[in-house]
Design an enzyme around this catalytic site. Sequence first.
Site, short mmCIF file in Angstrom:
data_model
loop_
_atom_site.label_atom_id
_atom_site.label_comp_id
_atom_site.label_asym_id
_atom_site.label_seq_id
_atom_site.Cartn_x
_atom_site.Cartn_y
_atom_site.Cartn_z
N ALA A 40 -18.39 47.73 -36.58
CA ALA A 40 -17.79 46.82 -35.60
C ALA A 40 -16.50 46.26 -36.18
O ALA A 40 -16.38 46.12 -37.40
CB ALA A 40 -18.76 45.68 -35.29
N HIS A 442 -8.55 7.47 -22.93
CA HIS A 442 -9.66 6.58 -23.29
C HIS A 442 -10.84 6.83 -22.37
O HIS A 442 -10.64 7.00 -21.16
CB HIS A 442 -9.22 5.13 -23.17
CG HIS A 442 -10.33 4.16 -23.43
ND1 HIS A 442 -10.78 3.91 -24.71
CD2 HIS A 442 -11.10 3.42 -22.58
CE1 HIS A 442 -11.79 3.04 -24.65
NE2 HIS A 442 -11.99 2.73 -23.37
#
Length: 463
Positions: A40, A442
């Site tokens: 791979a 925030h």
Amino acid sequence: MADNDQFDLIVLGGGPGGYVAAIRAAQLGMKVVCVEKEDALGGTCLRVGCIPSKALLDSSELFDQIRHKAPDHGISVEGLSVDVGGMLKRKDEVVTSLTRGVAGLFKKNRIEWVRGFGRLAGPDTVAVESPEGRRTLKAPKILLATGSVPVELPFLKFDHERIIDSTGALSIPKVPEHLIVIGGGVIGLELGSVWLRLGARVTVLEAMPTILPGMDGEVVRQATRILGKQGFDLRTGTRVTGATRSGDKVTVTVEGGDPIEADYVLVAVGRRACTGGMGFEEAGIRLERGVIQVDGHYHTGVAGIYAIGDAIGGRMLAHKAEEEGVAAVEFMAGKHGHVNYDAVAGVVYTWPEIASVGKTEEELGQAGVAYRTGKFPWMANGRAKAMAEVDGFVKILADEKTDRILGVHIIGPRASDLIAEAAVAIEFEGSAEDLARSVHAHPTLPEAIKEAALAVDGRAIHF
Ligand code: FAD
Ligand code: NAD
């Protein structure tokens, strides 16, 4: 020689350094072949490193959250258990989908992948041997991206059953009762965390006086405290002398202490460049302690041959290898490659995570650089409180005269993601004031970075 064996660039090694370089070279119009011996693409990082370790870290963290943290949120779960086989299978699926993804990117970019073991067989030649036969590839440019392999201790050899390396520790079939980890570095603490969270007793034997040697001292002290609280038995200043195997048990001997028995021993004492047996020295390439020597353009000094990634030393990080790969092929194409090593972040994926970029306080002290420090604890960050993740802090080091950001060190929730903002600020040669005056949404974790930047000037709002 067949026409299909002549290329503009041969990349030896299909890890993050090699495969990213191959794609960038193809974008620049080169005819590229990549030689990779494994089944791979993706190298250490995708097959047996970053990705499988993070898959297991995420799975084990989820288990740990449900077990230890869910009750804080008013959630109770009964009959919780771990299916190690299922966890390992998921990890393998993540790896397969990503390595196949790289093969897909190669197709898209018309990069040929030659499976087999490559050797330099001349200044412009790589000979590849594979079960299908031998192939001789030619190109005016060759990029060596052969990566690294685990260091083996001469007095404590791997048996790959009970005395294992990081690859073995990614596939332990059942939660060990006791896992000894030799080396309190990144791999030891990350893979130690996986098995600790799943229920193993984990003892870390570290030769140096602290875990994570070389990282910012204050962060290391905090990490030692938090990991100790989690259950890690951290034994620093401990010199291992050997190990004996008896059935499924291994007994590790240490200098001046009692032998310690465990069912697995993970040796994680570093990695070494993989540069032997591939004709590099015969081709005239200079190696120092096995590390390929290159100039600022990643050129080896042998016409047309370049090298990058773990094989050239420095910090062994996938993103460093990738950036070097891109820079190297850009230099080959007559462009201006660029890697700013001061802006390469490092992350330790324990929980809380530890991330840093730039200089440590110790490095600045040694270099005699005058700096100011701004620190903000997670305890004072609204989002961290909401998450019940209040251990740790953000620390910013800025030049005393110019306010330029020299280093950022974070221990806390999702430090791995947060450090990107600091890396960008350093890349742009930003100041603490630049960060302090940037609006942060925030309630978010990044607000702690803004607050630490404000703290450099003694004006943090929430602490
Ligand atoms: P490699 O990824 O090692 O790739 C080199 C490739 O070359 C390999 O596929 C090898 O098979 C091939 N090769 C070598 N010789 C030949 C040859 N002669 N012929 C054909 N093919 C050859 N880094 C991070 O940044 N973040 C992380 O979270 C992280 N986690 C890690 C976790 C573990 C457990 C480990 C072991 C490493 C981790 N790393 C991490 C480090 C990261 O994997 C490496 O820094 C990175 O893979 C280096 O990339 P590379 O391309 O230089 O080499
Ligand atoms: P490391 O260099 O991070 O840690 C090795 C540790 O082993 C050090 O603390 C060292 O002092 C200790 N040690 C060395 N010899 C010893 C001995 N004989 N007895 C006891 N302790 C000993 O290496 P590692 O953890 O093996 O990882 C290898 C490399 O892979 C790292 O340098 C890192 O670059 C890369 N990596 C990165 C990540 C990440 O980015 N999150 C994760 C895993 C690996």
